[in-house]
Design a protein around this motif. Structure first.
Motif, PDB file in Angstrom:
ATOM      1  N   ARG B  65       0.831  -1.218   0.000  1.00 46.98           N
ATOM      2  CA  ARG B  65       0.000   0.000   0.000  1.00 46.98           C
ATOM      3  C   ARG B  65       0.862   1.263   0.000  1.00 46.98           C
ATOM      4  O   ARG B  65       0.461   2.288  -0.542  1.00 46.98           O
ATOM      5  CB  ARG B  65      -0.917  -0.003   1.215  1.00 46.98           C
ATOM      6  N   ASP B  66       2.060   1.211   0.615  1.00 48.36           N
ATOM      7  CA  ASP B  66       2.861   2.432   0.690  1.00 48.36           C
ATOM      8  C   ASP B  66       4.182   2.343  -0.079  1.00 48.36           C
ATOM      9  O   ASP B  66       5.002   3.259  -0.021  1.00 48.36           O
ATOM     10  CB  ASP B  66       3.164   2.774   2.162  1.00 48.36           C
ATOM     11  N   ARG B  67       4.394   1.232  -0.833  1.00 47.07           N
ATOM     12  CA  ARG B  67       5.670   1.073  -1.519  1.00 47.07           C
ATOM     13  C   ARG B  67       5.458   0.394  -2.856  1.00 47.07           C
ATOM     14  O   ARG B  67       4.625  -0.493  -2.978  1.00 47.07           O
ATOM     15  CB  ARG B  67       6.620   0.208  -0.692  1.00 47.07           C
ATOM     16  N   PHE B  68       6.287   0.763  -3.801  1.00 47.56           N
ATOM     17  CA  PHE B  68       6.224   0.214  -5.151  1.00 47.56           C
ATOM     18  C   PHE B  68       7.647  -0.136  -5.546  1.00 47.56           C
ATOM     19  O   PHE B  68       8.559   0.650  -5.326  1.00 47.56           O
ATOM     20  CB  PHE B  68       5.648   1.316  -6.061  1.00 47.56           C
ATOM     21  N   LEU B  69       7.835  -1.326  -6.113  1.00 49.69           N
ATOM     22  CA  LEU B  69       9.176  -1.743  -6.503  1.00 49.69           C
ATOM     23  C   LEU B  69       9.139  -2.461  -7.836  1.00 49.69           C
ATOM     24  O   LEU B  69       8.340  -3.369  -8.024  1.00 49.69           O
ATOM     25  CB  LEU B  69       9.751  -2.696  -5.440  1.00 49.69           C
ATOM     26  N   ALA B  70      10.011  -2.031  -8.751  1.00 52.81           N
ATOM     27  CA  ALA B  70      10.214  -2.760 -10.001  1.00 52.81           C
ATOM     28  C   ALA B  70      11.707  -3.032 -10.105  1.00 52.81           C
ATOM     29  O   ALA B  70      12.504  -2.108 -10.009  1.00 52.81           O
ATOM     30  CB  ALA B  70       9.722  -1.945 -11.198  1.00 52.81           C
ATOM     31  N   SER B  71      12.064  -4.290 -10.299  1.00 57.01           N
ATOM     32  CA  SER B  71      13.471  -4.680 -10.215  1.00 57.01           C
ATOM     33  C   SER B  71      13.840  -5.629 -11.343  1.00 57.01           C
ATOM     34  O   SER B  71      12.999  -6.400 -11.808  1.00 57.01           O
ATOM     35  CB  SER B  71      13.705  -5.364  -8.854  1.00 57.01           C
ATOM     36  N   THR B  72      15.098  -5.588 -11.762  1.00 59.67           N
ATOM     37  CA  THR B  72      15.592  -6.546 -12.734  1.00 59.67           C
ATOM     38  C   THR B  72      17.045  -6.892 -12.452  1.00 59.67           C
ATOM     39  O   THR B  72      17.798  -6.060 -11.945  1.00 59.67           O
ATOM     40  CB  THR B  72      15.472  -6.027 -14.179  1.00 59.67           C
ATOM     41  N   LYS B  73      17.424  -8.132 -12.768  1.00 62.34           N
ATOM     42  CA  LYS B  73      18.811  -8.551 -12.620  1.00 62.34           C
ATOM     43  C   LYS B  73      19.518  -8.565 -13.976  1.00 62.34           C
ATOM     44  O   LYS B  73      20.672  -8.978 -14.075  1.00 62.34           O
ATOM     45  CB  LYS B  73      18.880  -9.954 -12.019  1.00 62.34           C
ATOM     46  N   LEU B  74      18.826  -8.167 -15.027  1.00 66.88           N
ATOM     47  CA  LEU B  74      19.410  -8.198 -16.367  1.00 66.88           C
ATOM     48  C   LEU B  74      19.768  -6.785 -16.794  1.00 66.88           C
ATOM     49  O   LEU B  74      18.880  -5.927 -16.947  1.00 66.88           O
ATOM     50  CB  LEU B  74      18.428  -8.812 -17.366  1.00 66.88           C
ATOM     51  N   GLU B  75      21.062  -6.545 -17.016  1.00 65.95           N
ATOM     52  CA  GLU B  75      21.523  -5.212 -17.413  1.00 65.95           C
ATOM     53  C   GLU B  75      20.879  -4.780 -18.730  1.00 65.95           C
ATOM     54  O   GLU B  75      20.692  -3.580 -18.975  1.00 65.95           O
ATOM     55  CB  GLU B  75      23.052  -5.219 -17.537  1.00 65.95           C
ATOM     56  N   SER B  76      20.539  -5.760 -19.568  1.00 71.06           N
ATOM     57  CA  SER B  76      19.910  -5.438 -20.854  1.00 71.06           C
ATOM     58  C   SER B  76      18.536  -4.810 -20.664  1.00 71.06           C
ATOM     59  O   SER B  76      18.001  -4.204 -21.596  1.00 71.06           O
ATOM     60  CB  SER B  76      19.778  -6.704 -21.701  1.00 71.06           C
ATOM     61  N   HIS B  77      17.951  -4.927 -19.495  1.00 71.61           N
ATOM     62  CA  HIS B  77      16.590  -4.460 -19.260  1.00 71.61           C
ATOM     63  C   HIS B  77      16.514  -3.296 -18.275  1.00 71.61           C
ATOM     64  O   HIS B  77      15.423  -2.978 -17.790  1.00 71.61           O
ATOM     65  CB  HIS B  77      15.718  -5.618 -18.755  1.00 71.61           C
ATOM     66  N   TYR B  78      17.633  -2.657 -17.985  1.00 71.98           N
ATOM     67  CA  TYR B  78      17.591  -1.521 -17.066  1.00 71.98           C
ATOM     68  C   TYR B  78      16.725  -0.403 -17.636  1.00 71.98           C
ATOM     69  O   TYR B  78      15.990   0.278 -16.921  1.00 71.98           O
ATOM     70  CB  TYR B  78      19.001  -0.998 -16.794  1.00 71.98           C
ATOM     71  N   ASP B  79      16.804  -0.180 -18.946  1.00 67.19           N
ATOM     72  CA  ASP B  79      15.976   0.868 -19.548  1.00 67.19           C
ATOM     73  C   ASP B  79      14.501   0.468 -19.562  1.00 67.19           C
ATOM     74  O   ASP B  79      13.615   1.312 -19.436  1.00 67.19           O
ATOM     75  CB  ASP B  79      16.437   1.152 -20.978  1.00 67.19           C
ATOM     76  N   SER B  80      14.255  -0.810 -19.710  1.00 67.55           N
ATOM     77  CA  SER B  80      12.863  -1.284 -19.727  1.00 67.55           C
ATOM     78  C   SER B  80      12.209  -1.071 -18.370  1.00 67.55           C
ATOM     79  O   SER B  80      11.008  -0.794 -18.296  1.00 67.55           O
ATOM     80  CB  SER B  80      12.817  -2.762 -20.115  1.00 67.55           C
ATOM     81  N   ILE B  81      12.983  -1.217 -17.297  1.00 69.33           N
ATOM     82  CA  ILE B  81      12.450  -0.958 -15.959  1.00 69.33           C
ATOM     83  C   ILE B  81      12.036   0.502 -15.847  1.00 69.33           C
ATOM     84  O   ILE B  81      10.954   0.833 -15.358  1.00 69.33           O
ATOM     85  CB  ILE B  81      13.510  -1.278 -14.883  1.00 69.33           C
ATOM     86  N   ARG B  82      12.907   1.385 -16.314  1.00 70.38           N
ATOM     87  CA  ARG B  82      12.586   2.806 -16.276  1.00 70.38           C
ATOM     88  C   ARG B  82      11.327   3.102 -17.083  1.00 70.38           C
ATOM     89  O   ARG B  82      10.431   3.802 -16.641  1.00 70.38           O
ATOM     90  CB  ARG B  82      13.754   3.637 -16.811  1.00 70.38           C
ATOM     91  N   ASP B  83      11.265   2.552 -18.296  1.00 70.25           N
ATOM     92  CA  ASP B  83      10.108   2.796 -19.159  1.00 70.25           C
ATOM     93  C   ASP B  83       8.832   2.274 -18.522  1.00 70.25           C
ATOM     94  O   ASP B  83       7.768   2.904 -18.613  1.00 70.25           O
ATOM     95  CB  ASP B  83      10.305   2.109 -20.513  1.00 70.25           C
ATOM     96  N   LEU B  84       8.929   1.113 -17.898  1.00 69.37           N
ATOM     97  CA  LEU B  84       7.751   0.526 -17.252  1.00 69.37           C
ATOM     98  C   LEU B  84       7.230   1.432 -16.140  1.00 69.37           C
ATOM     99  O   LEU B  84       6.028   1.687 -16.039  1.00 69.37           O
ATOM    100  CB  LEU B  84       8.116  -0.849 -16.673  1.00 69.37           C
ATOM    101  N   VAL B  85       8.137   1.950 -15.326  1.00 64.12           N
ATOM    102  CA  VAL B  85       7.717   2.812 -14.217  1.00 64.12           C
ATOM    103  C   VAL B  85       7.144   4.119 -14.755  1.00 64.12           C
ATOM    104  O   VAL B  85       6.139   4.627 -14.251  1.00 64.12           O
ATOM    105  CB  VAL B  85       8.891   3.066 -13.245  1.00 64.12           C
ATOM    106  N   ILE B  86       7.759   4.672 -15.806  1.00 61.95           N
ATOM    107  CA  ILE B  86       7.226   5.882 -16.424  1.00 61.95           C
ATOM    108  C   ILE B  86       5.796   5.633 -16.891  1.00 61.95           C
ATOM    109  O   ILE B  86       4.891   6.444 -16.685  1.00 61.95           O
ATOM    110  CB  ILE B  86       8.106   6.332 -17.606  1.00 61.95           C
ATOM    111  N   SER B  87       5.588   4.505 -17.531  1.00 61.10           N
ATOM    112  CA  SER B  87       4.256   4.165 -18.042  1.00 61.10           C
ATOM    113  C   SER B  87       3.244   4.065 -16.911  1.00 61.10           C
ATOM    114  O   SER B  87       2.132   4.591 -17.015  1.00 61.10           O
ATOM    115  CB  SER B  87       4.307   2.840 -18.796  1.00 61.10           C
ATOM    116  N   ILE B  88       3.628   3.390 -15.860  1.00 56.62           N
ATOM    117  CA  ILE B  88       2.706   3.205 -14.738  1.00 56.62           C
ATOM    118  C   ILE B  88       2.379   4.547 -14.095  1.00 56.62           C
ATOM    119  O   ILE B  88       1.220   4.846 -13.793  1.00 56.62           O
ATOM    120  CB  ILE B  88       3.309   2.236 -13.696  1.00 56.62           C
ATOM    121  N   LEU B  89       3.388   5.383 -13.911  1.00 54.22           N
ATOM    122  CA  LEU B  89       3.152   6.698 -13.316  1.00 54.22           C
ATOM    123  C   LEU B  89       2.247   7.547 -14.208  1.00 54.22           C
ATOM    124  O   LEU B  89       1.419   8.318 -13.730  1.00 54.22           O
ATOM    125  CB  LEU B  89       4.479   7.429 -13.088  1.00 54.22           C
ATOM    126  N   GLY B  90       2.411   7.400 -15.507  1.00 56.93           N
ATOM    127  CA  GLY B  90       1.571   8.141 -16.417  1.00 56.93           C
ATOM    128  C   GLY B  90       0.128   7.659 -16.399  1.00 56.93           C
ATOM    129  O   GLY B  90      -0.807   8.451 -16.422  1.00 56.93           O
TER     130      GLY B  90
END
Lengths: 190, 220
Positions: B65-90
Motif C-alpha cells: 500500500r505504501d511502496r512500489f518496486l520494479a526490479s531486474t537482474k538483467l543489465e539489458s533491461h535496465y531501460d525497460s524498468i525505467r520505461d515501465l515505471v514511467i508508463s505506470i506513473l503516467g
C-alpha cells in the motif's frame, strides 16, 4: 501443491468456527507481513526510505514460509540468469522494409563512438514485438554475456523495444524539450 | 586478475499510496507494457488489496500500500524498468507520491583474501576498534552524501562482505529523491521527469562508485 489442496489443508488445521473468508484474510495478512519484512530494509529512521536491495547472499528477494500461504511459490532456482552488457545502444527506427529495418544507434555502454546507422533483420525481433517496429520507435540493443545457466556462459544479443502508452510519448516529448532548452541555456552561459 | 563485478541488479522504489490489487500481470499486458506472453507466464505470488507480487523472466514486481518496486537482474533491461515505471506513473497520475529511489547492487570479486581484508581496513580502519573488540572486522558500512544536482534527496552507498562470492564485496547505491509536489498529478510528472533525466546518470554514477570501491583494494 494446488491452491485448493492448500486451502483444504489450512481449513482442516484451523478451528472449525472460522469460515474460509476469515482464514484467507488471516493467511494473506500473514503473507503480506512476511513479504514486507523480507523485501525492505527496516533499519531506517526515514519513513519515506527508498532503499531496496536483495538480501546479501540471496538470489531472490522473497523467501517465505510456505506453510501459511495460499499460493505456493515455485521452487527456488539453484542459480539465476544474469546478463552483463559489453555493448549497448539506444536505437531509433528510421525506416521499415519487408525483411529489414534501418535504425540510428547511439552507444550507451562499451565503445562510445559517434552515432551510426544500422540495418537489422525483422526476423531477429520477437514476433510479438513486430507491431512496435515503426519509424520513430525506440529500442535498446544489448550484446553481452548471459551467465547463470547450467550449460554455461553464452554470448547473447537482446533487443527490446520501448513500450510506453501513446499519450505518455507526449509527456516524454515535453520533458525532453524542457531538458533541451535547459541544455541550450547552459551552453549559452558557458 | 583485477577486481570484477560479477552480479548486479537495479530497481526503482517509489513511496506513496498505492492500490496493489490492480497490479496484475494482465493489467500490464492490457496496456501493452509487457508482452501478453510475459503476462501469461508470470509467476504470481499474490495479488491482493494489500500486496501484489509477481515476476517474469526479467522483471520482479512488488507493490504494497505504501511502496512500489520494479526490479531486474538483467543489465539489458535496465531501460525497460525505467520505461515501465514511467508508463505506470503516467497511467496512474493521480496516485499520491512522496519519494522515489533508484537502487543498484553489485557483487564484486576481489583478487585475494589479502585484498579483501585490505579493502575492509581501508574503508573502516581497525586501529580504534582493536582496543575495544577482539578481531574487529567490517560487517557493514553506510556512507551518505548530499546531491550535487538541484534536486532534494541524498545518495547512500553501503558496502558489506559478499555472502555469495568468496572474498567479494557487496556494494549498493541508493539515489533518493524527495518529491515535493502538493498535487498527485504534479508529483507523478516530477517523478517521470526525474526518471527521464537522471536514470542513465544514476546508472553511470553507481557503476563508477562500485568500480572505484572494488579497485581500492589494489591501491596503496
Amino acid at each position: 501443491m494446488s491452491q485448493s489442496d492448500t486451502l483444504i489443508d489450512i481449513a482442516q488445521n484451523y478451528p472449525s468456527e472460522q469460515n474460509l473468508s476469515t482464514l484467507e484474510k488471516n493467511v494473506i495478512g500473514d503473507r503480506v507481513l512476511q513479504v514486507q519484512d523480507l523485501l525492505f530494509e527496516s533499519n531506517s529512521d526515514d519513513v519515506d526510505y527508498t532503499g531496496f536491495r536483495h538480501r546479501n547472499g540471496s538470489t531472490d528477494a522473497v523467501g517465505v514460509d510456505t506453510s501459511k500461504i495460499l499460493f505456493s511459490p515455485p521452487p527456488q532456482p539453484i542459480g539465476y540468469e544474469r546478463f552483463q552488457a559489453i555493448q549497448k545502444w539506444e536505437g531509433q527506427v528510421i525506416s521499415v522494409g519487408e525483411e529489414t529495418f534501418n535504425a540510428q544507434l547511439a552507444p550507451l555502454i562499451g565503445e562510445k563512438d559517434a552515432q551510426q546507422e544500422a540495418e537489422l533483420y525483422i526476423v531477429d525481433i520477437d514476433p510479438s514485438d513486430h507491431f512496435l517496429i515503426k519509424p520513430g520507435a525506440i529500442f535498446y540493443w544489448s550484446i553481452g554475456y548471459l551467465d547463470g545457466r547450467p550449460s554455461g556462459r553464452i554470448k547473447a544479443s537482446i533487443l527490446r523495444f520501448r513500450r510506453l502508452p501513446a499519450w505518455d510519448a507526449n509527456e516524454l516529448k515535453r520533458a525532453k524539450l524542457k531538458s533541451s532548452r535547459l541544455e541550450d541555456l547552459l551552453n549559452v552561459e558557458q | 586478475m583485477p577486481p570484477q563485478i560479477e552480479i548486479q541488479a537495479a530497481n526503482i522504489v517509489i513511496r506513496g499510496d498505492f492500490n496493489p490489487a490492480i497490479f496484475h500481470p494482465s493489467w500490464f499486458a492490457s496496456y501493452e507494457l509487457i508482452r501478453q506472453e510475459e503476462a501469461d507466464a508470470a509467476k504470481i505470488q499474490i495479488v491482493h488489496p494489500d500486496a501484489a507480487v509477481f515476476s517474469t523472466d526479467w522483471l520482479e514486481f512488488n507493490v504494497m500500500r505504501d511502496r512500489f518496486l520494479a526490479s531486474t537482474k538483467l543489465e539489458s533491461h535496465y531501460d525497460s524498468i525505467r520505461d515501465l515505471v514511467i508508463s505506470i506513473l503516467g497511467l496512474l497520475s493521480q496516485t499520491p507520491l512522496k519519494a522515489m529511489g533508484f537502487n543498484r547492487e553489485f557483487h564484486c570479486r576481489l583478487q585475494s583474501v589479502e585484498a579483501w581484508h585490505s579493502l575492509g581496513h581501508k574503508l573502516a580502519p581497525k586501529i580504534y576498534w582493536e582496543e575495544l573488540l577482539a578481531n574487529p572486522g567490517m560487517k557493514s558500512l553506510t556512507i551518505q552524501g548530499t546531491r550535487s544536482d538541484s534536486l532534494a534527496g541524498y545518495i547512500q552507498v553501503k558496502v558489506e562482505p559478499s555472502n555469495i562470492i568468496e572474498h567479494g564485496i557487496f556494494v549498493t547505491v541508493n539515489d533518493h529523491y524527495i518529491l515535493h509536489s502538493d498535487k498527485p498529478s504534479s508529483a507523478s510528472s516530477e517523478a517521470i521527469e526525474i526518471l527521464n533525466e537522471y536514470w542513465n546518470l544514476f546508472l553511470d554514477r553507481s557503476l563508477n562508485i562500485a568500480n572505484t570501491i572494488c579497485k581500492l583494494e589494489g591501491e596503496e
